[in-house]
Design a protein around this motif. Structure first.
Motif, PDB file in Angstrom:
ATOM      1  N   ILE A  53       1.526   5.518  -0.402  1.00  0.00           N
ATOM      2  CA  ILE A  53       0.708   6.610  -0.463  1.00  0.00           C
ATOM      3  C   ILE A  53       1.653   7.906  -0.386  1.00  0.00           C
ATOM      4  O   ILE A  53       2.907   7.743  -0.205  1.00  0.00           O
ATOM      5  CB  ILE A  53       0.139   6.879   0.962  1.00  0.00           C
ATOM      6  CG1 ILE A  53      -1.024   8.001   1.115  1.00  0.00           C
ATOM      7  CG2 ILE A  53       0.838   6.929   2.240  1.00  0.00           C
ATOM      8  CD1 ILE A  53      -1.958   8.051   2.203  1.00  0.00           C
ATOM      9  N   ASP A  54       1.022   9.041  -1.062  1.00  0.00           N
ATOM     10  CA  ASP A  54       1.782  10.159  -0.959  1.00  0.00           C
ATOM     11  C   ASP A  54       1.649  11.098   0.304  1.00  0.00           C
ATOM     12  O   ASP A  54       0.478  11.238   0.629  1.00  0.00           O
ATOM     13  CB  ASP A  54       1.205  10.959  -2.233  1.00  0.00           C
ATOM     14  CG  ASP A  54       1.987  12.288  -2.660  1.00  0.00           C
ATOM     15  OD1 ASP A  54       1.586  13.445  -1.833  1.00  0.00           O
ATOM     16  OD2 ASP A  54       2.978  12.454  -3.585  1.00  0.00           O
TER      17      ASP A  54
ATOM     18  N   MET B 121      -3.417   3.727   6.577  1.00  0.00           N
ATOM     19  CA  MET B 121      -3.275   2.864   4.974  1.00  0.00           C
ATOM     20  C   MET B 121      -4.245   1.824   4.736  1.00  0.00           C
ATOM     21  O   MET B 121      -4.435   1.670   3.681  1.00  0.00           O
ATOM     22  CB  MET B 121      -1.767   2.849   4.830  1.00  0.00           C
ATOM     23  CG  MET B 121      -1.053   4.079   4.690  1.00  0.00           C
ATOM     24  SD  MET B 121       0.848   3.811   4.900  1.00  0.00           S
ATOM     25  CE  MET B 121       0.902   3.317   3.002  1.00  0.00           C
TER      26      MET B 121
ATOM     27  N   ALA C 279      -1.939  12.354   1.850  1.00  0.00           N
ATOM     28  CA  ALA C 279      -2.249  12.032   3.363  1.00  0.00           C
ATOM     29  C   ALA C 279      -2.579  13.019   4.323  1.00  0.00           C
ATOM     30  O   ALA C 279      -3.535  12.821   5.073  1.00  0.00           O
ATOM     31  CB  ALA C 279      -1.067  10.868   3.829  1.00  0.00           C
TER      32      ALA C 279
ATOM     33  N   THR D 234       6.798   9.526  -0.507  1.00  0.00           N
ATOM     34  CA  THR D 234       6.176   8.433  -0.387  1.00  0.00           C
ATOM     35  C   THR D 234       6.398   7.592   0.674  1.00  0.00           C
ATOM     36  O   THR D 234       7.773   7.237   1.130  1.00  0.00           O
ATOM     37  CB  THR D 234       6.739   7.319  -1.734  1.00  0.00           C
ATOM     38  OG1 THR D 234       6.562   8.329  -2.926  1.00  0.00           O
ATOM     39  CG2 THR D 234       6.119   6.097  -2.239  1.00  0.00           C
TER      40      THR D 234
ATOM     41  N   VAL E 186      -7.739   7.152   4.037  1.00  0.00           N
ATOM     42  CA  VAL E 186      -6.708   7.808   3.296  1.00  0.00           C
ATOM     43  C   VAL E 186      -6.641   7.069   2.023  1.00  0.00           C
ATOM     44  O   VAL E 186      -6.643   5.733   1.917  1.00  0.00           O
ATOM     45  CB  VAL E 186      -5.278   8.067   3.819  1.00  0.00           C
ATOM     46  CG1 VAL E 186      -5.703   9.141   4.931  1.00  0.00           C
ATOM     47  CG2 VAL E 186      -4.571   6.879   4.370  1.00  0.00           C
TER      48      VAL E 186
ATOM     49  N   ARG F  64       0.809  -1.204  -0.121  1.00  0.00           N
ATOM     50  CA  ARG F  64       0.041   0.082  -0.010  1.00  0.00           C
ATOM     51  C   ARG F  64       0.756   1.255  -0.135  1.00  0.00           C
ATOM     52  O   ARG F  64       1.610   1.408   0.803  1.00  0.00           O
ATOM     53  CB  ARG F  64      -0.953  -0.119   1.106  1.00  0.00           C
ATOM     54  CG  ARG F  64      -1.980  -1.016   0.972  1.00  0.00           C
ATOM     55  CD  ARG F  64      -2.908  -1.139   2.421  1.00  0.00           C
ATOM     56  NE  ARG F  64      -3.943  -1.860   2.233  1.00  0.00           N
ATOM     57  CZ  ARG F  64      -5.055  -1.845   1.744  1.00  0.00           C
ATOM     58  NH1 ARG F  64      -5.559  -0.609   1.447  1.00  0.00           N
ATOM     59  NH2 ARG F  64      -6.119  -2.579   1.653  1.00  0.00           N
TER      60      ARG F  64
ATOM     61  N   THR G 144      -4.806   5.206  -1.182  1.00  0.00           N
ATOM     62  CA  THR G 144      -3.651   4.738  -0.966  1.00  0.00           C
ATOM     63  C   THR G 144      -3.606   3.833  -2.539  1.00  0.00           C
ATOM     64  O   THR G 144      -4.731   3.332  -3.024  1.00  0.00           O
ATOM     65  CB  THR G 144      -3.313   3.441  -0.210  1.00  0.00           C
ATOM     66  OG1 THR G 144      -4.481   2.545  -0.093  1.00  0.00           O
ATOM     67  CG2 THR G 144      -3.210   4.172   1.227  1.00  0.00           C
ATOM     68  N   THR G 145      -2.651   3.500  -3.050  1.00  0.00           N
ATOM     69  CA  THR G 145      -2.251   2.517  -4.141  1.00  0.00           C
ATOM     70  C   THR G 145      -2.090   1.326  -3.847  1.00  0.00           C
ATOM     71  O   THR G 145      -1.158   0.979  -2.774  1.00  0.00           O
ATOM     72  CB  THR G 145      -1.275   3.103  -5.294  1.00  0.00           C
ATOM     73  OG1 THR G 145      -1.574   4.635  -5.742  1.00  0.00           O
ATOM     74  CG2 THR G 145      -1.080   2.008  -6.337  1.00  0.00           C
TER      75      THR G 145
ATOM     76  N   TRP H 178      -0.984  13.902  10.034  1.00  0.00           N
ATOM     77  CA  TRP H 178      -0.303  12.640   9.449  1.00  0.00           C
ATOM     78  C   TRP H 178       1.347  12.942   9.812  1.00  0.00           C
ATOM     79  O   TRP H 178       1.848  11.673  10.040  1.00  0.00           O
ATOM     80  CB  TRP H 178      -0.343  12.487   7.965  1.00  0.00           C
ATOM     81  CG  TRP H 178       0.172  11.591   7.073  1.00  0.00           C
ATOM     82  CD1 TRP H 178       1.469  11.598   6.491  1.00  0.00           C
ATOM     83  CD2 TRP H 178      -0.287  10.029   7.097  1.00  0.00           C
ATOM     84  NE1 TRP H 178       1.877  10.152   5.978  1.00  0.00           N
ATOM     85  CE2 TRP H 178       0.633   9.305   6.307  1.00  0.00           C
ATOM     86  CE3 TRP H 178      -1.520   9.533   7.402  1.00  0.00           C
ATOM     87  CZ2 TRP H 178       0.576   8.198   6.058  1.00  0.00           C
ATOM     88  CZ3 TRP H 178      -1.560   8.271   7.214  1.00  0.00           C
ATOM     89  CH2 TRP H 178      -0.754   7.378   6.554  1.00  0.00           C
TER      90      TRP H 178
END
Length: 186
Positions: A26-27, A50, A31, A173, A55, A24, A57-58, A38
């Protein structure tokens, strides 16, 4: 506070594959826009967020290759007199050598960039599987394109995976990577 290990969903199974590696990503700017505190949150809180829908997430899910080290670990676990603490001396090696693939004989990732200590554990022995979670902070592996992970117990790599989607790592990241090891009947 929510334990991040409790928020990780179960492994998804399809007709052809068992996905047992999840990243997972996240930028931190995104966030922070969703959760202003954060940057000051402890790792455990970030991991829990996450894993939730709070938030964006990829999410990258992939299969792994268990290594000869994993099979040796299973044999070691059969010895009742052995100290089988599966939460001690556990690291996730992260690299950028996916093009070289994975093989059960691998003893290390192909092109290691960093090694991070496992952050949380969930499952074993009550559930027949062990989920190992690791956190990659904003100040680790910057400038690299991460595409492979290896789970290591001491000096024994037990799991090696290439990621089908790369993580372009920079100071904005953060990522969590979860590896699931199963210890049950097939």
């Amino acid at each position: 506070m929510v334990d991040p290990a409790d928020t990780i969903g179960s492994v998804e199974e399809t007709a052809t594959t068992l996905e047992n590696v999840e990243a997972r990503v996240i930028d931190t700017d995104i966030a922070t826009a969703h959760v202003p505190e954060w940057p000051a949150l402890p790792v455990e809180a970030k991991m829990a967020l996450m894993a939730s829908a709070e938030v964006p997430t990829t999410v990258i899910r992939d299969r792994n290759t268990t290594t000869d080290g994993y099979h040796a670990l299973l044999v070691d676990l059969l010895d009742a007199s052995a100290d089988a603490d599966l939460t001690d001396d556990v690291y996730l090696d992260v690299g950028e050598g996916a093009e070289d693939g994975t093989d059960p004989s691998n003893e290390e990732v192909n092109d290691e960039v960093t090694s991070v200590e496992a952050t949380a554990f969930n499952g074993y022995p009550s559930e027949g599987e062990l989920r190992v979670l690791s956190f990659i902070s904003p100040n680790v592996a910057n400038g690299h394109v991460l595409d492979e992970v290896g789970l290591r117990y001491g000096d024994r790599m037990v799991n090696h995976s290439t990621l089908t989607r790369e993580i372009e790592k920079d100071e904005n990241t953060e990522a969590t990577i979860t590896v699931v090891l199963s210890f049950g009947h097939a």
